[in-house]
Write an enzyme that holds these catalytic residues in place. Structure first.
Site, PDB file in Angstrom:
ATOM      1  N   GLU A 171      21.742  -5.401 -21.731  1.00 46.72           N
ATOM      2  CA  GLU A 171      22.132  -6.628 -22.421  1.00 46.72           C
ATOM      3  C   GLU A 171      21.022  -7.170 -23.325  1.00 46.72           C
ATOM      4  OE1 GLU A 171      24.688  -9.344 -20.339  1.00 46.72           O
ATOM      5  OE2 GLU A 171      25.045  -7.793 -18.839  1.00 46.72           O
ATOM      6  N   GLY A 186       0.830  -1.201   0.000  1.00 46.71           N
ATOM      7  CA  GLY A 186       0.000   0.000   0.000  1.00 46.71           C
ATOM      8  C   GLY A 186       0.865   1.251   0.000  1.00 46.71           C
TER       9      GLY A 186
HETATM   10  C1  LIG Z   1      22.372   0.917 -16.196  1.00 43.19           C
HETATM   11  C2  LIG Z   1      22.835   0.491 -17.553  1.00 43.19           C
HETATM   12  C3  LIG Z   1      24.009  -0.241 -17.684  1.00 43.19           C
HETATM   13  C4  LIG Z   1      24.484  -0.599 -18.945  1.00 43.19           C
HETATM   14  N1  LIG Z   1      25.687  -1.246 -19.040  1.00 43.19           N
HETATM   15  C5  LIG Z   1      26.223  -1.457 -20.284  1.00 43.19           C
HETATM   16  C6  LIG Z   1      27.545  -1.969 -20.432  1.00 43.19           C
HETATM   17  O1  LIG Z   1      28.240  -2.262 -19.444  1.00 43.19           O
HETATM   18  N2  LIG Z   1      28.043  -2.121 -21.676  1.00 43.19           N
HETATM   19  C7  LIG Z   1      27.328  -1.816 -22.793  1.00 43.19           C
HETATM   20  O2  LIG Z   1      27.843  -1.973 -23.887  1.00 43.19           O
HETATM   21  N3  LIG Z   1      26.050  -1.340 -22.686  1.00 43.19           N
HETATM   22  C8  LIG Z   1      25.495  -1.138 -21.471  1.00 43.19           C
HETATM   23  N4  LIG Z   1      24.209  -0.627 -21.353  1.00 43.19           N
HETATM   24  C9  LIG Z   1      23.476  -0.293 -22.566  1.00 43.19           C
HETATM   25  C10 LIG Z   1      22.302  -1.210 -22.854  1.00 43.19           C
HETATM   26  O3  LIG Z   1      22.745  -2.475 -23.247  1.00 43.19           O
HETATM   27  C11 LIG Z   1      21.436  -0.534 -23.920  1.00 43.19           C
HETATM   28  O4  LIG Z   1      20.828   0.554 -23.294  1.00 43.19           O
HETATM   29  C12 LIG Z   1      20.397  -1.452 -24.519  1.00 43.19           C
HETATM   30  O5  LIG Z   1      20.999  -2.430 -25.305  1.00 43.19           O
HETATM   31  C13 LIG Z   1      19.352  -0.691 -25.329  1.00 43.19           C
HETATM   32  O6  LIG Z   1      19.928   0.190 -26.260  1.00 43.19           O
HETATM   33  P1  LIG Z   1      19.406   1.700 -26.358  1.00 43.19           P
HETATM   34  O7  LIG Z   1      19.449   2.227 -24.972  1.00 43.19           O
HETATM   35  O8  LIG Z   1      20.200   2.407 -27.362  1.00 43.19           O
HETATM   36  O9  LIG Z   1      17.901   1.590 -26.788  1.00 43.19           O
HETATM   37  P2  LIG Z   1      17.321   1.493 -28.309  1.00 43.19           P
HETATM   38  O10 LIG Z   1      18.076   0.450 -29.039  1.00 43.19           O
HETATM   39  O11 LIG Z   1      17.288   2.848 -28.881  1.00 43.19           O
HETATM   40  O12 LIG Z   1      15.875   0.984 -28.048  1.00 43.19           O
HETATM   41  C14 LIG Z   1      14.775   1.814 -27.681  1.00 43.19           C
HETATM   42  C15 LIG Z   1      13.504   0.993 -27.702  1.00 43.19           C
HETATM   43  O13 LIG Z   1      13.271   0.485 -29.006  1.00 43.19           O
HETATM   44  C16 LIG Z   1      13.135  -0.898 -28.988  1.00 43.19           C
HETATM   45  N5  LIG Z   1      13.674  -1.482 -30.211  1.00 43.19           N
HETATM   46  C17 LIG Z   1      14.891  -1.242 -30.779  1.00 43.19           C
HETATM   47  N6  LIG Z   1      15.038  -1.986 -31.883  1.00 43.19           N
HETATM   48  C18 LIG Z   1      13.894  -2.704 -32.040  1.00 43.19           C
HETATM   49  C19 LIG Z   1      13.432  -3.661 -32.983  1.00 43.19           C
HETATM   50  N7  LIG Z   1      14.207  -4.047 -33.989  1.00 43.19           N
HETATM   51  N8  LIG Z   1      12.197  -4.188 -32.819  1.00 43.19           N
HETATM   52  C20 LIG Z   1      11.422  -3.812 -31.772  1.00 43.19           C
HETATM   53  N9  LIG Z   1      11.805  -2.922 -30.852  1.00 43.19           N
HETATM   54  C21 LIG Z   1      13.029  -2.381 -30.963  1.00 43.19           C
HETATM   55  C22 LIG Z   1      13.910  -1.331 -27.782  1.00 43.19           C
HETATM   56  O14 LIG Z   1      13.492  -2.622 -27.322  1.00 43.19           O
HETATM   57  C23 LIG Z   1      13.584  -0.234 -26.818  1.00 43.19           C
HETATM   58  O15 LIG Z   1      12.351  -0.493 -26.229  1.00 43.19           O
HETATM   59  C24 LIG Z   1      23.714  -0.287 -20.104  1.00 43.19           C
HETATM   60  C25 LIG Z   1      22.515   0.396 -19.961  1.00 43.19           C
HETATM   61  C26 LIG Z   1      22.093   0.813 -18.720  1.00 43.19           C
HETATM   62  C27 LIG Z   1      20.817   1.588 -18.639  1.00 43.19           C
END
Ligand SMILES: Cc1cc2nc3c(=O)[nH]c(=O)nc-3n(C[C@H](O)[C@H](O)[C@H](O)COP(=O)(O)OP(=O)(O)OC[C@H]3O[C@@H](n4cnc5c(N)ncnc54)[C@H](O)[C@@H]3O)c2cc1C
Lengths: 378, 257
Positions: free
Chosen positions: A362, A338
């Site tokens: 990831e 709550g």
């Molecule tokens: C706290 C934190 C720690 C991290 N640590 C690391 C790390 O150590 N090393 C590293 O390399 N990265 C790291 N990341 C990055 C993370 O892996 C990425 O944020 C993630 O892969 C998503 O990429 P983006 O943020 O660019 O989102 P985008 O790729 O721009 O995606 C935005 C939205 O669009 C959707 N989307 C994208 N493409 C498609 C598709 N083809 N079909 C349907 N939907 C889609 C996604 O699912 C999401 O909902 C970290 C992120 C955070 C927040």
């Protein structure tokens, strides 16, 4: 969980005690202050936890992936910030060197990494290349001395505390995903900047950084693995990493269930405990079922990996199911608390903020579904 | 130095005690752990080994399940273990029988020093004195500091308002208080190695003991749970009035003042 070996059970017991006695007490405070759990990482090194899934031949402690998943779960159950610090250090930071490094590279870094003298990071994500990691723009140009890197990475875990960073960069621009390679870069190299500018929703005590490469010169021997094989290498790293994110999610989901159950048994309304209302019982029963299913799937993927069998499909399913379970379980835990659940006096709002990342990092849930669909033959 | 540590497997401190349909305590859903004070004894044994060399041998009386506790001692760093496992001993509750069996098992190991926890948290047994008596050697209980010099040991123990220093000649038995040390966690490498270390099992006959001589000093007639605690009562109102009301209730109703 049925079928764990004596060592796996003993390992879980040890990590549980360590987590409850050493990691849990400061978790809520670190969430507020953002203080990085460096001292805890050092202690993990002493206990041999930083070498847990890696073979003894390479200086690891040889516990295997199942033990590692159990450890990640126990740590994340009490503090997901420490959980991601640990999981990213091993699955993303150490694994590339362990899997693709040559003898010199392994000798140079693995012993210090296993001892916890410093951490390791994996820099894949870029401002313009997230889910589409093949869209990497960071560029590595060959010179007569080695390589020069230019570009930037975002959201990279642990880099402020890293002794070595594996960074992906384009080596052959004409070849798309077949033109990406991985490089080992040491903090302190001229032109390399590591900043931690983000204000996050959760995982506040974890270190998330932006890395900028401005004419960063690195020697030729810092190429990790084969040139132009970077893309297939990081797909393999991400497969393994998904098991650890799944395990983190199981930990957060279990913590949510534990907190909700405890509260439901104590809190009285209408003269009865919340746990005596069937509507609340059903929530708890669903949470417990989903947590257990998630754990089974994570351990199944881990077992396959330990048996050197294909595990990519199972790892994606485990990560998808467990992370969505964690967010839902945390939301339900807040609901059961709550108004108190909305307050920082109880840990469940932290669980929700921490859980949400697990559906993003990831490979987002959408990407996991794409991966699974590919295994289905779509 | 031959260091023997006596350890017991007990219920987790947070375990909820359930009495089964057979009237006995049901341990099927309970996490079993090493008796916490015995962890201090193991730690002290390991510290002595690090200082003086030698061997740490963990000894327990219990059922097959107790192997896990001995493996924990091995994972912490003990060199080998002995489990006395005999249906004739109700090891958990029969202090006399357990102590006799332990003394016999220990005497075959030629110990210089025997360590154990000050009390078992399940049945509250304190076997250190009994074991020492059976072996005819000195005993100091509730030890908070232990110093060894050749064949002499100086042990500190807490007494009302201070501490007491006791010097004894080895071999001797010492029981550990919590403040003696900070037990280490088993390391991953320790856990992996524990499986390969020797864990011997012995029956009373193997030890050369007549089961009839150690069994049957204690008979458990039944178990019952303590009565459920009644809900507390909250006195509302202004502090002064509430305090007066509380004093009245403590005198009149609870009859404690
Ligand atoms: C706290 C934190 C720690 C991290 N640590 C690391 C790390 O150590 N090393 C590293 O390399 N990265 C790291 N990341 C990055 C993370 O892996 C990425 O944020 C993630 O892969 C998503 O990429 P983006 O943020 O660019 O989102 P985008 O790729 O721009 O995606 C935005 C939205 O669009 C959707 N989307 C994208 N493409 C498609 C598709 N083809 N079909 C349907 N939907 C889609 C996604 O699912 C999401 O909902 C970290 C992120 C955070 C927040």
């Amino acid at each position: 969980m049925f079928g764990l070996t004596d060592e796996q059970q003993a390992l879980r017991k040890m990590v549980r005690s360590f987590a409850e006695e050493t990691i849990a007490p400061g978790a809520a405070e670190r969430d507020l202050t953002g203080e990085f759990p460096l001292d805890i990482v050092r202690q993990m090194g002493k206990l041999g936890l930083l070498g847990l899934p890696f073979s003894e031949d390479e200086g690891g402690t040889g516990g295997g992936t199942v033990s590692y998943a159990l450890a990640v779960e126990e740590i994340s159950r009490v503090c997901a910030s420490t959980g991601i610090t640990y999981a990213a250090d091993l699955s993303l930071g150490i694994s590339p060197i362990y899997l693709f490094g040559n003898q010199e590279q392994k000798k140079k870094y693995l012993p210090s990494l296993f001892r916890g003298e410093y951490l390791a990071s994996f820099g894949l994500t870029e401002p313009e290349a997230g889910s589409d990691a093949g869209g990497t723009r960071t560029r590595a140009r060959r010179t007569d001395k080695g390589w020069v890197l230019n570009g930037s990475k975002c959201f990279i875990t642990n880099a402020s505390y890293a002794g070595v960073i594996t960074a992906t960069a384009v080596t052959d621009p004409g070849k798309g995903t077949k033109g990406i390679s991985a490089f080992l870069v040491e903090p302190g190299t001229p032109g390399l900047q590591i900043n931690a500018p983000y204000k996050k929703l959760g995982l506040n005590a974890s270190n998330t950084t932006e890395i900028v490469f401005e004419d960063v010169e690195i020697p030729a021997e810092n190429l990790l693995g084969e040139e132009n094989k970077g893309f297939s290498q990081f797909l393999q790293i991400l497969d393994g990493g998904r098991i650890s994110i799944g395990a983190m999610a199981v930990g957060v989901a279990q913590a949510s269930l534990d907190a909700a159950l405890k509260y439901a048994k104590e809190r009285k309304q209408f003269g009865k405990t919340l746990s005596s209302f069937q509507a609340i019982q059903f929530k708890l029963a669903d949470m417990a079922t989903q947590v257990e299913l998630s754990r089974l799937m994570v351990l199944q993927a881990a077992k396959l990996k330990d048996a050197h069998l294909p595990f990519g499909r199972e790892a994606a399913m485990a990560k998808l199911h467990a992370s969505e379970t964690a967010t839902r379980a945390a939301l339900e835990a807040i609901q059961i608390h709550g108004g108190y659940g909305y307050m920082k006096d109880y840990p469940v709002e932290r669980y929700l903020r921490d859980a949400k990342l697990l559906e993003i990092g990831e490979g987002t849930s959408e990407i996991q579904r794409l991966v699974i669909a590919r295994y289905l033959g779509c | 130095m031959n260091i023997v540590v006596l350890v017991k497997q007990v219920f987790d401190t947070e375990a909820k005690i359930v009495i089964g349909s057979d009237g006995k305590i049901d341990d099927s859903n309970v996490t079993l752990i090493m008796n916490p004070y015995d962890e201090n004894a193991v730690e002290e044994g390991l510290l002595l080994k690090e200082k003086f060399g030698g061997e740490v041998i963990a000894v327990s009386v219990g059922t097959d399940k107790a192997q896990e506790t001995l493996r924990t001692a091995l994972a912490m760093g003990a060199d080998r273990a002995v489990l006395v496992n005999d249906p004739a001993i109700q090891a958990a509750s029969d202090e006399f029988a357990a102590a006799q069996a332990l003394a016999k098992a220990v005497s075959g190991l030629n110990p210089d020093i025997i360590l154990t926890g000050r009390v078992a948290i399940d049945y509250g047994s304190k076997i250190s004195g009994r074991v020492a008596e059976a072996l005819g050697i000195p005993h100091v209980n509730t030890v908070t500091k232990l110093e060894i010099d050749g064949s002499k040991a100086v042990a500190s123990r807490e007494v009302d308002g201070g501490s007491e220093l006791i010097e004894v000649t080895l071999p001797a038995v010492f029981s550990a208080q919590k403040s003696l040390n900070n037990p280490r966690y088993p390391t991953v490498a320790g856990i992996m190695k524990a499986k390969k270390k020797e864990l011997k099992t012995a029956t009373l006959v193997d030890l050369g003991l007549d089961p009839a001589a150690v069994a049957g000093k204690l008979q458990i007639l039944g178990f019952s749970l303590p009565p459920a605690r009644k809900a507390g009562r909250k006195i509302d109102g202004e502090p002064a009035a509430a305090a007066a009301e509380l004093a009245k209730l403590l005198r009149g109703e609870a009859k404690v003042i």
